[in-house]
Design a protein around this motif. Structure first.
Motif, PDB file in Angstrom:
ATOM      1  N   MET A  20       2.978  -0.680  -6.057  1.00 40.48           N
ATOM      2  CA  MET A  20       3.692  -1.156  -7.229  1.00 40.48           C
ATOM      3  C   MET A  20       4.150   0.061  -8.015  1.00 40.48           C
ATOM      4  O   MET A  20       3.396   1.030  -8.151  1.00 40.48           O
ATOM      5  CB  MET A  20       2.788  -2.009  -8.103  1.00 40.48           C
ATOM      6  CG  MET A  20       3.572  -2.627  -9.253  1.00 40.48           C
ATOM      7  SD  MET A  20       2.492  -3.337 -10.502  1.00 40.48           S
ATOM      8  CE  MET A  20       1.875  -1.873 -11.277  1.00 40.48           C
ATOM      9  N   ILE A  60      -6.135   1.792  -1.277  1.00 39.58           N
ATOM     10  CA  ILE A  60      -5.916   0.728  -2.264  1.00 39.58           C
ATOM     11  C   ILE A  60      -6.546   1.111  -3.605  1.00 39.58           C
ATOM     12  O   ILE A  60      -7.635   1.678  -3.661  1.00 39.58           O
ATOM     13  CB  ILE A  60      -6.462  -0.627  -1.754  1.00 39.58           C
ATOM     14  CG1 ILE A  60      -6.080  -1.765  -2.714  1.00 39.58           C
ATOM     15  CG2 ILE A  60      -7.972  -0.589  -1.564  1.00 39.58           C
ATOM     16  CD1 ILE A  60      -6.333  -3.156  -2.170  1.00 39.58           C
ATOM     17  N   GLY A  61      -5.819   0.808  -4.682  1.00 38.47           N
ATOM     18  CA  GLY A  61      -6.332   1.065  -6.027  1.00 38.47           C
ATOM     19  C   GLY A  61      -6.093   2.482  -6.510  1.00 38.47           C
ATOM     20  O   GLY A  61      -6.342   2.793  -7.668  1.00 38.47           O
ATOM     21  N   LEU A  74       1.135   2.683  -7.683  1.00 37.00           N
ATOM     22  CA  LEU A  74      -0.222   2.175  -7.461  1.00 37.00           C
ATOM     23  C   LEU A  74      -0.248   1.553  -6.073  1.00 37.00           C
ATOM     24  O   LEU A  74       0.587   0.694  -5.763  1.00 37.00           O
ATOM     25  CB  LEU A  74      -0.562   1.110  -8.509  1.00 37.00           C
ATOM     26  CG  LEU A  74      -1.870   0.342  -8.268  1.00 37.00           C
ATOM     27  CD1 LEU A  74      -3.076   1.222  -8.558  1.00 37.00           C
ATOM     28  CD2 LEU A  74      -1.917  -0.921  -9.125  1.00 37.00           C
ATOM     29  N   CYS A  75      -1.173   1.996  -5.253  1.00 41.44           N
ATOM     30  CA  CYS A  75      -1.273   1.416  -3.912  1.00 41.44           C
ATOM     31  C   CYS A  75      -1.983   0.071  -4.015  1.00 41.44           C
ATOM     32  O   CYS A  75      -3.133  -0.008  -4.455  1.00 41.44           O
ATOM     33  CB  CYS A  75      -2.044   2.354  -2.984  1.00 41.44           C
ATOM     34  SG  CYS A  75      -2.362   1.601  -1.373  1.00 41.44           S
ATOM     35  N   THR A  76      -1.282  -1.013  -3.626  1.00 50.32           N
ATOM     36  CA  THR A  76      -1.866  -2.348  -3.721  1.00 50.32           C
ATOM     37  C   THR A  76      -2.335  -2.846  -2.350  1.00 50.32           C
ATOM     38  O   THR A  76      -2.992  -3.872  -2.258  1.00 50.32           O
ATOM     39  CB  THR A  76      -0.858  -3.352  -4.314  1.00 50.32           C
ATOM     40  OG1 THR A  76       0.329  -3.318  -3.522  1.00 50.32           O
ATOM     41  CG2 THR A  76      -0.511  -2.988  -5.755  1.00 50.32           C
ATOM     42  N   LYS A  77      -1.947  -2.136  -1.318  1.00 53.17           N
ATOM     43  CA  LYS A  77      -2.403  -2.476   0.039  1.00 53.17           C
ATOM     44  C   LYS A  77      -2.398  -1.165   0.825  1.00 53.17           C
ATOM     45  O   LYS A  77      -1.398  -0.450   0.813  1.00 53.17           O
ATOM     46  CB  LYS A  77      -1.440  -3.490   0.662  1.00 53.17           C
ATOM     47  CG  LYS A  77      -2.037  -4.304   1.761  1.00 53.17           C
ATOM     48  CD  LYS A  77      -1.101  -5.423   2.175  1.00 53.17           C
ATOM     49  CE  LYS A  77      -1.702  -6.131   3.380  1.00 53.17           C
ATOM     50  NZ  LYS A  77      -0.772  -7.092   3.954  1.00 53.17           N
TER      51      LYS A  77
END
Lengths: 102, 500
Positions: A20, A60-61, A74-77
């Motif tokens: 995101m 992630i996160g 932001l890494c969401t996956k």
């Protein structure tokens, strides 16, 4: 790819990574993951192989930033590929240790 | 951005972890995600503009909160302590709405115009049900409204604070590490859902992967029992709760909950004696003071565990005083103290606290954004920063006493009174005065057995501050009026002072 908008979701064309956009500079950016251009999360991924020189993976996160500090994702996956802009790898943004307040 | 994204990430990476439990009802983070999807479908089918809840804490709260985000509706947690006209007025402001509530209220509210009533059990049934979970098709527009939160209205008609997805997501990303909690961590949530701290607790815990244990109706003995039974590691309380918990511990002689590592407090001014006692009772626990407002999506400054220990052990009065401060601003928040003309003030000088940051909304329904030039939010809280950047809160600017053109801060006078060995609690308010316009009134709760007199305490204030700050009227009461989230009801003190 076209200019990035805060809040929008992108995915890698060649691995599972999704991000995101938290902040982005104006103008077009050459954002890649695994060496291939990232696409809108709703679009079809073109597929293909992760470039071995862009294969450090995403977590992630975690938040990723460029050197100028005006791009933040932001890494969401998570996925196998790593993120880069104009060929320069994005780096992990240091997490600030805060006492839990709620 | 959408708060749903936080739950989706949690569900992907920690789907099997218990997300929330209330009594015997347990939901994994994965189940909460699926449940949010099912209730989102229900919300969409209802054709309403708000998703509201009028109920005590239960898993229905996070399900409605995230489901509303998924469906693109603002989530409105209403104060279940309100009744009659007060409540009707709030409900009218959010129609057409779907409202989740308990059986008794459901009976009363059914048939109202613009309100679709669903009982908590029905709602949990929908979430647990066999309905298909929609694709993750929530909007990512950061400007969409996530939560409408009515302020407590201690100073007038409640205002509906607007918290957009960008504010809540920024707050979580700026203050919580994803999956930063250990599998065994558990947080005891006893603040009600209509308080911003209740909303923040749900989101940050699910993002950190910390099991949430809900305590719907706060009771000190029950809080201590649950904390021990559930091996609670983290908790947040308002000052009145902490005070009752310590009373209970001291009365029963029991030891503090063995697994409790971190106890955060906020939501109102914590009297120094209470935190002093708490630190003596909870020797193995880290304390954190969190300062924030509804309009800032919860916490903006924290006094962390190390600050607590340093202040408690300090010799210099300056350093010791920091135990009563709100700590330092979060890295993502800027704070400035400004005078009435808007000029930034140096450390040590009192003025209005201004804050700026991604999580700061400063917006109310019907009144628009109250942010001023440069994106700063004037909080209406008075205070000052010390030389090392610690923030001290005096209280609401509206409560400032204007005596013959001189501005007196009730907080400053209260701090001095609290330092007196015979004072258990106190409140300072403005009272009408023919000569000065306003004068200083004080209500004191004496420690048991104390026979300290009004003259003693007036002399004490004169000795430590200027004589203009000594209360001209001073009464002794058995207790002060607080609301259930620990806010001193100054209007009531003001109204009742001189009546007794």
């Amino acid at each position: 790819m076209a200019a990035l908008k805060a809040g929008s979701r992108l995915k890698s064309g060649v691995c599972d990574t999704q991000v995101m956009v938290i902040a982005a500079p104006d103008g077009d950016l050459d954002l890649t993951c695994g060496g291939a251009a990232m696409v809108d999360a709703a679009a079809d991924a073109p597929g293909g192989d992760v470039d071995p020189s862009h294969k450090n993976g995403t977590q992630i996160g975690k938040r990723y930033v460029n050197e100028a500090g005006d791009l933040e994702l932001l890494c969401t996956k998570p996925g196998e590929g790593s993120l880069a802009v104009g060929g320069d790898a994005l780096t992990l943004k240091e997490a600030k240790a805060l006492p839990s307040s709620d | 951005m959408n708060v749903m994204m936080l739950l989706e990430m949690g569900s992907q990476a920690m789907g099997e972890r218990t997300g929330i439990q209330c009594g015997d009802d347990r939901w994994t983070i994965g189940e909460l995600f699926a449940g949010a999807g099912r209730v989102a479908s229900h919300f969409r089918g209802a054709g309403v503009e708000h998703a509201a809840i009028l109920d005590v804490s239960s898993p229905a709260v996070p399900l409605a909160l995230f489901g509303a985000g998924w469906a693109g509706l603002p989530f409105v947690p209403l104060n279940y302590r309100l009744t009659g006209d007060e409540l009707d007025a709030l409900i009218e402001r959010i129609t057409p709405a779907l409202l989740v509530t308990d059986d008794q209220r459901a009976e009363q509210l059914r048939g109202r115009d613009g309100i679709q009533v669903v009982t908590r059990e029905e709602f949990l049934g929908i979430a647990r049900g066999t309905g298909e979970v929609p694709d993750p098709d929530w909007q990512m527009d950061p400007e969409e409204i996530a939560i409408l939160l009515f302020t407590s209205g201690t100073t007038g008609v409640p205002k509906a604070a607007v918290l957009r997805h960008k504010h809540m997501v920024s707050y979580i990303l700026g203050s919580v590490e994803f999956m930063g909690s250990d599998d065994a961590d558990a947080v005891l949530v006893s603040v009600p859902p209509y308080h911003v701290a209740g909303m923040a607790a749900l989101m940050s815990s699910l993002y950190a992967g910390r099991r949430i244990v809900q305590l719907p109706n706060f009771d000190a003995a029950e809080w201590l029992r649950l904390a021990e039974k559930e091996a609670i590691t983290n908790a947040f309380v308002v000052p009145t709760m902490l005070s009752r918990i310590i009373d209970e511990l001291e009365a029963s002689g029991a030891s503090s909950p063995s697994a409790l590592r971190s106890l955060a407090y906020g939501g109102g001014k914590m009297p120094l004696p209470v935190i002093d006692r708490a630190m003596r009772q909870f020797t193995e626990t880290d304390f954190t003071n969190a300062y924030g407002l509804t309009e800032t999506s919860s916490t903006i400054a924290v006094l962390g565990p190390d600050d607590h220990r340093a202040a408690a052990a300090a010799d210099s009065p300056e350093a010791r005083k920091r135990l009563a401060s709100a700590g330092r601003p979060l890295p993502s928040i800027e704070v400035e103290i400004r005078d009435e003309a808007g000029k930034a003030l140096p450390p040590g000088q009192r003025g209005e606290i201004h804050v700026r940051g991604e999580q700061v909304s400063g917006e109310y329904v019907g009144r628009g954004s109250l942010l001023i030039e440069g994106g700063w939010f004037p909080t209406n809280d008075g205070g000052y920063l010390d030389e090392e950047g610690y923030l001290f809160i005096d209280g609401r600017i509206d409560d400032v006493i204007v005596r013959g053109g001189e501005n007196l801060s009730p907080g400053e006078i209260e701090d001095v009174l609290h330092e007196h060995a015979d004072v258990a609690d106190c409140a300072v308010v403005g009272i009408p005065d023919e000569q000065w316009g306003e004068g200083v009134g004080a209500v004191i709760v004496r420690k048991s057995g104390s026979e300290v007199t009004a003259e003693d305490l007036q002399g004490w204030v004169k000795e430590h501050l200027r004589s203009s700050r000594a209360p001209q009227r001073l009464e002794f009461w058995d207790e002060l009026p607080y609301n259930e989230t620990g806010k001193l009801l100054r209007r009531k003190v003001k109204a009742d002072l001189g009546e007794s």
